[in-house]
Every structure is written in structure tokens, then in C-alpha cells.
Design an enzyme around this catalytic site. Structure first.
Site, short mmCIF file in Angstrom:
data_model
loop_
_atom_site.label_atom_id
_atom_site.label_comp_id
_atom_site.label_asym_id
_atom_site.label_seq_id
_atom_site.Cartn_x
_atom_site.Cartn_y
_atom_site.Cartn_z
N ILE A 247 0.84 -1.20 0.00
CA ILE A 247 0.00 0.00 0.00
C ILE A 247 0.87 1.26 0.00
O ILE A 247 0.63 2.20 -0.75
CB ILE A 247 -0.95 0.01 1.23
N VAL B 145 -12.22 0.05 6.43
CA VAL B 145 -13.33 -0.82 6.02
C VAL B 145 -13.60 -0.64 4.54
O VAL B 145 -13.80 0.48 4.06
CB VAL B 145 -14.62 -0.48 6.82
N GLU C 62 -4.30 -9.57 4.09
CA GLU C 62 -3.48 -8.87 5.07
C GLU C 62 -2.04 -9.35 4.90
O GLU C 62 -1.81 -10.42 4.34
CB GLU C 62 -3.98 -9.20 6.48
N ASP D 132 -9.78 -10.07 10.63
CA ASP D 132 -9.88 -8.84 9.84
C ASP D 132 -11.32 -8.35 9.74
O ASP D 132 -11.61 -7.16 9.92
CB ASP D 132 -9.29 -9.12 8.44
N LYS E 165 -13.36 -5.02 11.34
CA LYS E 165 -14.11 -4.08 10.50
C LYS E 165 -15.52 -3.86 11.02
O LYS E 165 -16.00 -2.72 11.06
CB LYS E 165 -14.15 -4.58 9.06
N GLY F 174 -7.21 -4.59 -2.38
CA GLY F 174 -6.30 -4.41 -3.51
C GLY F 174 -5.50 -3.13 -3.36
O GLY F 174 -5.95 -2.17 -2.74
N1 LIG Z 1 -4.13 -4.82 0.86
C1 LIG Z 1 -5.30 -4.25 0.98
O1 LIG Z 1 -6.15 -4.39 0.13
C2 LIG Z 1 -5.62 -3.40 2.16
C3 LIG Z 1 -6.88 -2.79 2.22
C4 LIG Z 1 -7.17 -1.98 3.33
C5 LIG Z 1 -6.25 -1.83 4.32
N2 LIG Z 1 -5.06 -2.44 4.25
C6 LIG Z 1 -4.11 -2.24 5.33
O2 LIG Z 1 -2.97 -1.57 4.82
C7 LIG Z 1 -1.87 -1.85 5.67
C8 LIG Z 1 -0.65 -2.18 4.81
O3 LIG Z 1 -0.90 -3.32 4.06
P1 LIG Z 1 0.08 -3.83 2.92
O4 LIG Z 1 -0.67 -4.75 2.07
O5 LIG Z 1 0.75 -2.67 2.27
O6 LIG Z 1 1.14 -4.63 3.80
P2 LIG Z 1 2.68 -4.87 3.48
O7 LIG Z 1 3.10 -5.97 4.37
O8 LIG Z 1 2.91 -5.01 2.02
O9 LIG Z 1 3.34 -3.52 3.92
C9 LIG Z 1 3.54 -3.12 5.22
C10 LIG Z 1 4.94 -2.58 5.32
O10 LIG Z 1 5.11 -1.95 6.56
C11 LIG Z 1 6.39 -2.25 7.03
N3 LIG Z 1 6.39 -2.09 8.47
C12 LIG Z 1 5.78 -2.85 9.39
N4 LIG Z 1 6.03 -2.40 10.63
C13 LIG Z 1 6.81 -1.31 10.47
C14 LIG Z 1 7.40 -0.40 11.37
N5 LIG Z 1 7.24 -0.52 12.69
N6 LIG Z 1 8.15 0.60 10.89
C15 LIG Z 1 8.32 0.72 9.56
N7 LIG Z 1 7.78 -0.10 8.67
C16 LIG Z 1 7.03 -1.12 9.11
C17 LIG Z 1 6.65 -3.64 6.56
O11 LIG Z 1 8.03 -3.90 6.47
C18 LIG Z 1 5.99 -3.66 5.21
O12 LIG Z 1 6.92 -3.28 4.21
C19 LIG Z 1 -2.31 -2.96 6.60
O13 LIG Z 1 -2.65 -2.39 7.86
C20 LIG Z 1 -3.57 -3.50 5.93
O14 LIG Z 1 -4.49 -4.01 6.86
C21 LIG Z 1 -4.71 -3.23 3.17
N1 LIG Z 2 -7.25 -7.99 3.72
C1 LIG Z 2 -8.33 -7.10 3.59
C2 LIG Z 2 -7.90 -5.86 2.91
C3 LIG Z 2 -8.92 -4.76 3.09
O1 LIG Z 2 -8.92 -4.27 4.38
C4 LIG Z 2 -9.40 -7.74 2.81
O2 LIG Z 2 -9.16 -8.81 2.26
O3 LIG Z 2 -10.51 -7.26 2.75
NA NA Z 3 -13.52 2.51 2.89
#
Ligand SMILES: NC(=O)c1ccc[n+]([C@@H]2O[C@H](COP(=O)([O-])OP(=O)(O)OC[C@H]3O[C@@H](n4cnc5c(N)ncnc54)[C@H](O)[C@@H]3O)[C@@H](O)[C@H]2O)c1
Ligand SMILES: N[C@@H](CCO)C(=O)O
Ligand code: NA
Length: 818
Positions: free
Chosen positions: A476, A610, A668, A679, A683, A798
Site C-alpha cells: 500500500i 473498512v 493482510e 480482519d 471491521k 487491492g
Molecule cells: N491490501 C489491501 O487491500 C488493504 C486494504 C485496506 C487496508 N489495508 C491495510 O494496509 C496496511 C498495509 O498493508 P500492505 O498490504 O501494504 O502490507 P505490506 O506488508 O505489504 O506492507 C507493510 C509494510 O510496513 C512495514 N512495516 C511494518 N512495521 C513497520 C514499522 N514498525 N516501521 C516501519 N515499517 C514497518 C513492513 O516492512 C511492510 O513493508 C495494513 O494495515 C492493511 O491491513 C490493506
Molecule cells: N485484507 C483485507 C484488505 C482490506 O482491508 C481484505 O481482504 O478485505
Molecule cells: Na472505505
């Protein structure tokens, strides 16, 4: 006639003097009639003062300094005057230096330096510079004459800050100029008494000389040549976005320079102002720049504000007491005492309750002022009419100045609002009834932030800067950076928003740079400039920088990071995050963050908690704000589980489908969080809280879809192995549903204060049946949406949609702060 004046930096070196001569020659080629005034070479006046001091104390090595002064002037002669003419000029200058040496010998003998002698010593700076430049000009074939201002500017005998006798001076100046048509090169800063004793004109002295000559000769313009492109909207060392002010009124220039804009010293231009002669401030080193024109009326401008300046260090004296109410004469006595002790007051503020008066002074005199006032008001204090006299330190004053503020409403509102949103506490305020200056006293540590945010808001055609700190450059985080990069031009031109990433960190490295980190090379920058990550240090730096319009973005799923949110919000830094941890812990913590943001006037935004970028949280908040009440929430809130149950078929491995979801960026960071239901539990908990219900995590009932062995898997690889092993279990679930013509949906619902989540088979008539891909759907039944629910549906996981939701939150803060 045009009067030109060149300041110390303009005549400070061989190269700059060349520039000066070029400017003079250009004027002559244009056929302009000019008179030129010079300051001493930069730094010489201070050296002369030091030499005088050394001579009085009997330090003999002052001669060494005299030699250095001589060398500097000789070097100009060597560089700019043809060899065969040099010896004559050397002799002449040597003669002047001899005179200085004789004088210093006298001072060192009697060990006394009167103000009169002090003036005489400092006069040598202008006499030397002007003598030499005159010779340079003459050697270029221009008929020119050295003019010692002491012959034409007559003053009283207040050495150090002499008062000009205008009647006599005007007459002498006019007579002198009538006698000759040669170009006159005039010493700045100095004059003489009627007894021909040398005097100096005080601060801004050479500007004053130019102004006196300009007024006496009725010049059409006075050009003050310096080393900057005129006056600027703020001090560029403190406000990098400051820019040139093309025209300014005398009154504005006066107000700005009172508050520290030091380009010119307007009181010294008073004679020119009185005769309505425009004064141009020009740059010797950039002579084609139009500079700033100071005149009685400025041209109509785009901005209501003309400039912002500050005095960085002041102390506030507060005189307070019930005995002051309705008692005439307290302030007269107060300011009388201050005047008698020659204490200059920078700003005064009194509330109409009359209970207290406060005023700002130079902090170096603060103790003294307290002693004086304690003594003068001893009786009033003893009788309890005045409580005490308190001094507050470490303060700065910022003045927002502009004629455009007169009778125009909303300026003060804007000023206080932008300072408020940036957490700048205002200690005192003053606005003169001239309405061209609003001054605020603030804590010194907020000075830079306050100056920059005010500049940003008042000079509107320039983009507002949003300073971002990003934690987590995973899926993200990196997608967000790419989106910001792609969109930055649009934001700048269409939204007047300059998004600047000033800090970023992943688990290994962190980089902070207040000038901004270039987004087309952030990975390399982290690698080359990054230091070992320390989240506490990162957060401390953010607070230290104290930049305006700061936003902290947490793109991790880390549990430890959320402990910093509160202190960041408390420091007036907004927080944006897709991380659900903070909002799904104990209810009291959720509330505390909400309250802190509210109290601080900053934002805590988490739309992507969410349904990723789908506008779900915003919708709930909108309904709540408008007074609707939630009766029921039914939803599919996991993109991952949606995808899995829309993709899983007999014959393909369940574990592979989960892997695919992970590759597609839906899961996640730890997919067990999706499959265990955690998760989704987070939400629905967050949704219920947003809808006004103080639920705790344990109030959510989870009917898990996973066999016990999968739930117990200690690592992610082990988890996938368990999924492989349990493939039959998942196939059976699917087959059972399909025989009934149903589909498997992982549904979350909230009703009657109870939240439950679990796998539900839904029939074709159910609105959730048709869901495809990684879509989410939420259905809200409320008082106002009772007969048919309000439904939001679309991709709920995504990288692109999530980053875009985070981005939208960030930009909305930009609009809010603007
Ligand atoms: N993927 C999705 O569709 C989606 C949707 C909504 C919310 N989210 C949320 O977005 C967030 C990020 O998800 P992602 O898919 O990018 O995960 P990811 O694992 O790809 O990225 C997270 C990054 O944060 C870094 N990190 C963790 N702890 C850290 C710290 N203390 N200091 C510095 N860096 C740190 C990790 O090394 C990793 O590179 C999560 O909380 C997830 O729940 C994701
Ligand atoms: N892992 C979460 C990402 C969105 O928060 C999902 O699958 O819905
Ligand atoms: Na939203």
C-alpha cells in the site's frame, strides 16, 4: 535628477565595485542625470568601531586592523585603476589613513573615546570607499567629483545620531549642485555641525543621505542598490517560498521593517516620503530585476497581504491587577516610566476589561524592566492594586502587514484559523487602528511553522504545502507513493496543493528531509541516505521539525506503531491510516484518539479501515452527523474471502486460491488474519463504533470457517500446509452449498448491540448472492433508510483502491487546512 545609493555589499569587493561602475555607466549612456551615494565597504564600519574600542583600552594591535583596512582599499586601486594613475591614488588614500592613525594615537594616549571622536573614526569608512570609487570612475573618462557630505549636510551636535538641519542643508545642497555639472559621488552616513565637527546620521545612515539629497534636489526617484531583489513577502531564510513585492507603500514598508524586514530602514527615507519621491530597492548583483518600488500608493495587488515579518526573540511584560480597572493614569504612568528609561516597546495589548496590560520588549532588557516597574509601582503592589509584574520569555512576534487589509473582513479570521489548525498557541494580539498590521505573539518554537503556514495561506496563487511522513513502504505504501507522484502536477495546478513527502521509513531504513524526498527515486534515497529505523526517533524528528500542515501516514499492520498516534495528534499532526489496529482495540483507546484529534483541530482519518477505498466510513460519519440512527448493518467486508469463495471450485486447491488472493494484494500481510475472521471482526467492530455503539472486541462473535488445525498453525508456511491438508473440508462446504443452489459468503452483521460474523450460505434471492471478484458490500438499515437499506458495493481490497482511499484522506486534509 536620480539619486543612487550603493550599500556596503555593493561596494564590498573588486567585482561588486565593477558592477557598480557598470550601473553608473549605463545611466550615463541613457543620458540620465544622476548623483551617487556610497556606504563604506562591507564590514569596514564595524572594524572601525572595534579599532576605536581597542585604542581606548590601550590594546596596541589595533594597527594590525588598520593595515587590513588599508590593504582592502589598496587592492581595489590595484585592480581597477590603470597602473600609471595608481601612485597618485595610493598617496591620496595613504594620506586619509595617516589622518586616521593620528586620531587613533590620540585616543590611545588619553584612553578616552567620546561620541564625537567615535563619529569621526567611523566617518573614514565612507570617505575611503567614496574616494577610491571616484578615482575609478574618473579613470574611465567620466567627469566626476568626490563630494564630502560634511560640506553639504549640516546637523546638530548629537553625535552618533545627529538631527539634520534641513533649512541649511537644503540650501547648501542646492548651491553645491548648481555650481557643477560633474557627476557627484557622495559619502553616505556622515554630516557635520555648524562648527564643522564630523557627525553620523545613525541607523540606515547612507539611505538617509540619499533621501536628504533626493528631497533637496527634488529627484524623480531614489535607487537603493543592495544585494537582494527588493523587499520580499517574508524573510527567505525562514520562508523558502517568499517572493518579491513589486510595489509597496511607505506605511507598509515602515510596518514590515519595524518587525524585522531589514532590507531598508524606512525612517531614514522619511525626507523622500515627505516629498512623495518613489524609492526603488534594487539588486546590484541582478541589475535587470525590477526590485521593489516604495511609494505613497502601491499598485493594486493580487493579495490582501503585502508581507509577513517577525521579531524572533521578544519578552512579554504583563502588568495585571483589579486596581487597574477604571483607574485613569495607570498606563500613562507605566509608559511614562518606560519612556524615561528609554525602553523601546515593540507592541502593546490591553483587553477592554482593563484588568491587564501587556507589552513586548527586547528580552535582554526584561530583568531591568521588571526591577524598574517593581520599584515604580511598589505602592500599588503593596496595596494589592497591582498583583504582580510578570515576564514571559521565549516568544516571537509575527506581523502580517498590508494596506489591502483595511476594511476588508476575514483576514484576522483566516490568520487565527490557520494558526489554530497548526496548533500555534497565540499568547497576545495587537492590531493598530490603521488596520494595516495584525501582530501576534507566539511561542518561539512555533515561529517557522507559523510564518510558513501564514505565508502559504495569504499568498494564494502559490500552492499550499502538505508535509507527509510515511511509515511502511510495502504494497500500500509504495502504491500510494506512485499515485502521489503521478498526481502531483494535477494537485498543484488544480487544487493548489503541493504534496511533499518529507519523511519515510520501512522496517530497515528511514529518511527525513524537510525539503522533500523526490518520489521518482525514493527507493535509492532510502538505500543511500537511510539510517537504521527507529520509530521513536522518527516520531521525535517529526515533532522537532514542527512543519505546518503535517500528516503522518501509517501503511503498516504493526501493532506497536499505534501507540504514537495520540502524541502525534497532540502535537497537531494529522494521522491517516489503513491500519485497523488502533480503531479495533479497547473502546476507550478508540475514543481517546477521536477526542484528541477533535481537541487539537487536526484529523484522524481511516476510510480504508473498512472496504478499502469504498466510501463506507465517510458515509456512516455523514449519516451520524446528520442525526440518523443505525438499526442494522449487514455486510461482506473481506475482499480476500469474497475472492476465495468466488474462485474456489471443486478440483482446484483451496490453498492455491488463498495464495492467489495474496498475490493479488487482497490479503493482510498475514493471510491468517483474513481467514481466521480477525480482519472482518475488526471491521464490523469499527463500523459499529462509527455508528455510535461502544462495542468492545470481545462483543464480536466469530464463527470461524477454519478447522482448528489451521487456526493453530504457528507460521504462514505451516498455515498453507494445513490448508492443503484440509482441502476436502473446504470442498465439502462448497458442495453442500451448491446442492442447495446457494453460495458461500462470509457475512458480518450488527443488530441489537450484537455483532456476529461467520460463513453463511446465501440463496439466489439474497442481495449478497450476486457478489463477484473481491467485492465488498454493506447494507445499512437506519431510521431514515428503513424500508430499503442504503447499500455500498464494489472492490474492497487491492493495492490501487486502498492506496487511493488513503490518498483521498490525505488530500482532504489539505483542503481542510486550506
Ligand atoms: N491490501 C489491501 O487491500 C488493504 C486494504 C485496506 C487496508 N489495508 C491495510 O494496509 C496496511 C498495509 O498493508 P500492505 O498490504 O501494504 O502490507 P505490506 O506488508 O505489504 O506492507 C507493510 C509494510 O510496513 C512495514 N512495516 C511494518 N512495521 C513497520 C514499522 N514498525 N516501521 C516501519 N515499517 C514497518 C513492513 O516492512 C511492510 O513493508 C495494513 O494495515 C492493511 O491491513 C490493506
Ligand atoms: N485484507 C483485507 C484488505 C482490506 O482491508 C481484505 O481482504 O478485505
Ligand atoms: Na472505505
Amino acid at each position: 535628477m536620480q539619486v543612487l545609493k550603493f550599500g556596503g555589499t555593493s561596494v564590498g569587493s573588486v567585482d561588486s565595485i565593477k558592477q557598480v561602475i557598470q550601473i553608473i555607466e549605463n545611466h550615463r549612456q541613457n543620458g540620465d542625470q544622476i548623483t551617487v551615494v556610497f556606504s563604506a565597504m562591507g564590514g569596514i564600519t564595524n572594524q572601525l568601531i572595534e579599532i576605536g574600542r581597542m585604542a581606548t583600552t590601550g590594546e596596541t594591535d589595533y594597527m594590525e586592523l588598520v593595515r587590513r583596512i588599508e590593504d582592502r582599499h589598496f587592492n581595489v586601486i590595484k585592480a581597477l585603476i590603470p597602473v600609471k594613475e595608481q601612485s597618485k591614488v595610493f598617496a591620496h588614500v595613504r594620506g586619509i589613513i595617516n589622518e586616521l592613525e593620528d586620531l587613533l594615537r590620540g585616543v590611545s594616549l588619553i584612553r578616552e573615546l567620546t561620541l564625537r571622536t567615535h563619529d569621526l573614526i567611523t566617518s573614514f569608512g565612507e570617505r575611503l570607499s567614496t574616494t577610491i570609487i571616484t578615482e575609478c570612475v574618473k579613470s574611465r573618462g567620466i567627469p566626476a567629483q568626490f563630494c564630502d557630505a560634511r560640506k553639504i549636510i549640516k546637523t546638530d551636535a548629537q553625535f552618533g545620531q545627529a538631527e539634520v538641519n534641513y533649512t541649511l542643508t537644503n540650501q547648501l545642497v542646492q548651491e553645491h549642485f548648481a555650481k557643477t555639472s560633474d557627476l557627484q559621488l557622495v559619502t553616505g552616513f556622515i554630516g557635520s555641525t555648524e562648527k564643522n565637527e564630523t557627525t553620523t546620521l545613525g541607523r540606515g545612515g547612507s539611505d538617509y543621505t540619499a533621501s536628504i539629497l533626493g528631497a533637496a534636489l527634488n529627484a524623480e526617484v531614489i535607487d537603493i542598490w543592495t544585494d537582494v531583489d527588493g523587499m520580499m513577502t517574508a524573510d527567505p531564510r525562514k520562508v523558502p517560498n517568499a517572493f518579491n513585492i513589486p510595489t509597496i507603500t511607505y506605511a507598509e514598508a515602515m510596518e514590515l521593517s519595524h518587525f524585522g524586514a531589514k532590507v531598508i530602514y524606512p525612517p531614514s527615507l522619511q525626507p523622500a516620503f515627505a516629498r512623495n519621491i518613489p524609492v526603488r530597492v534594487l539588486n546590484t548583483f541582478n541589475p535587470t530585476h525590477a526590485g521593489t518600488v516604495v511609494s505613497r500608493t502601491a499598485e493594486r495587488r493580487q493579495y490582501t497581504i503585502t508581507g509577513i515579518s517577525s521579531i524572533d526573540d521578544i519578552a512579554l511584560v504583563n502588568v495585571q491587577g483589579s486596581g487597574m480597572i477604571g483607574v485613569a493614569g495607570v498606563s500613562a504612568k507605566l509608559f511614562g516610566v518606560l519612556a524615561a528609561h528609554k525602553i523601546s516597546v515593540i507592541l502593546i495589548s490591553q483587553a477592554s476589561s482593563e484588568h491587564s496590560i501587556c507589552f513586548a520588549i527586547d528580552p535582554r532588557g526584561a530583568e531591568n524592566v521588571k526591577t524598574i516597574l517593581d520599584a515604580e509601582f511598589a505602592t500599588e503592589i503593596a496595596h494589592g492594586h497591582i498583583d504582580n509584574i510578570a515576564i514571559e520569555r521565549d516568544l516571537s512576534v509575527i506581523a502580517t502587514v498590508g494596506e489591502g487589509m483595511k476594511k476588508s473582513s476575514g483576514i484576522a479570521g483566516k490568520l487565527f484559523s490557520v494558526l489554530g489548525k497548526n496548533g500555534v498557541n497565540i499568547v497576545a494580539v495587537a492590531q493598530g487602528s490603521s488596520e494595516i498590521n495584525i501582530s501576534v505573539v507566539i511561542n518561539k518554537n512555533n515561529l517557522s511553522k507559523a510564518l510558513n503556514s501564514l505565508h502559504n495561506i495569504f499568498f494564494q496563487s502559490e500552492a499550499r504545502v502538505l508535509n507527509l511522513y510515511l511509515v511502511g513502504t510495502g504494497l500500500i505504501g509504495k502504491t500510494l507513493l506512485q499515485q502521489i507522484y503521478n498526481q502531483s502536477e494535477y494537485l498543484r495546478s488544480e487544487k493548489l496543493l503541493k504534496v511533499c513527502v518529507v519523511g519515510m521509513t520501512n522496517t530497515k531504513k528511514m529518511v527525513l528531509d524537510t525539503r522533500g524526498i523526490s518520489l521518482d527515486g525514493w527507493r535509492e534515497r532510502l538505500l543511500t541516505d537511510g539510517v537504521t529505523t527507529s520509530l521513536p526517533a522518527f516520531v521525535e524528528k517529526i515533532k522537532d521539525y514542527n512543519l505546518p500542515n503535517s500528516v503522518f501516514i501509517d501503511c503498516t499492520s504493526d501493532k506497536d506503531i499505534v501507540q504514537f498516534y495520540e502524541s502525534l495528534l497532540d502535537a497537531n499532526i494529522s494521522v491517516v491510516t489503513p491500519n485497523k489496529v488502533a480503531n479495533s482495540g479497547p473502546y476507550s483507546e478508540y475514543r481517546r484518539l477521536q477526542r484528541t484529534a477533535l481537541n487539537r483541530g487536526v484529523k484522524f482519518l481511516y476510510e480504508t479501515n473498512v472496504g478499502a477505498g469504498l466510501p463506507i466510513i465517510n458515509t456512516v460519519q455523514g449519516l451520524m452527523t446528520a442525526g440518523d440512527r443505525f438499526l442494522k448493518i449487514e455486510a461482506i467486508l473481506s475482499g480476500t474471502l469474497s475472492f476465495i469463495f468466488n474462485t474456489f471450485r471443486p478440483g482446484i486447491s483451496f490453498a492455491d486460491v488463498v495464495r492467489e488472493a495474496k498475490e493479488k494484494g487482497y490479503t493482510e500481510p498475514d493471510p491468517r488474519d483474513d481467514l481466521s475472521g480477525l480482519d472482518v471482526a475488526r471491521k464490523i467492530l469499527i463500523l459499529a463504533r462509527e455508528a455510535g455503539f461502544p462495542l468492545e472486541p470481545e462483543d464480536v462473535t466469530i464463527d470461524t470457517l477454519l478447522p482448528e488445525s489451521c487456526l493453530a498453525a504457528p507460521t504462514i508456511p505451516a498455515f498453507f500446509e494445513e490448508l492443503e491438508r484440509n482441502n476436502d473440508y473446504f470442498e465439502n462446504l462448497l458442495a453442500e452449498a451448491e446442492t442447495k443452489g446457494e453460495k458461500l459468503r462470509f457475512v458480518a452483521s450488527f443488530e441489537n448491540n450484537k455483532a456476529t460474523i461467520g460463513l453463511r450460505p446465501v440463496g439466489v434471492e439474497h442481495p449478497f448472492y450476486q457478489l463477484t471478484g473481491a467485492d465488498n458490500i454493506v447494507s445499512f438499515t437506519t431510521e431514515r433508510y428503513k424500508d430499503r437499506p442504503l447499500v455500498i458495493k464494489g472492490p474492497g481490497a487491492g493495492a490501487e483502491v486502498t492506496a487511493s482511499g488513503v490518498f483521498a484522506d490525505v488530500v482532504s486534509i489539505g483542503s481542510y487546512l486550506a
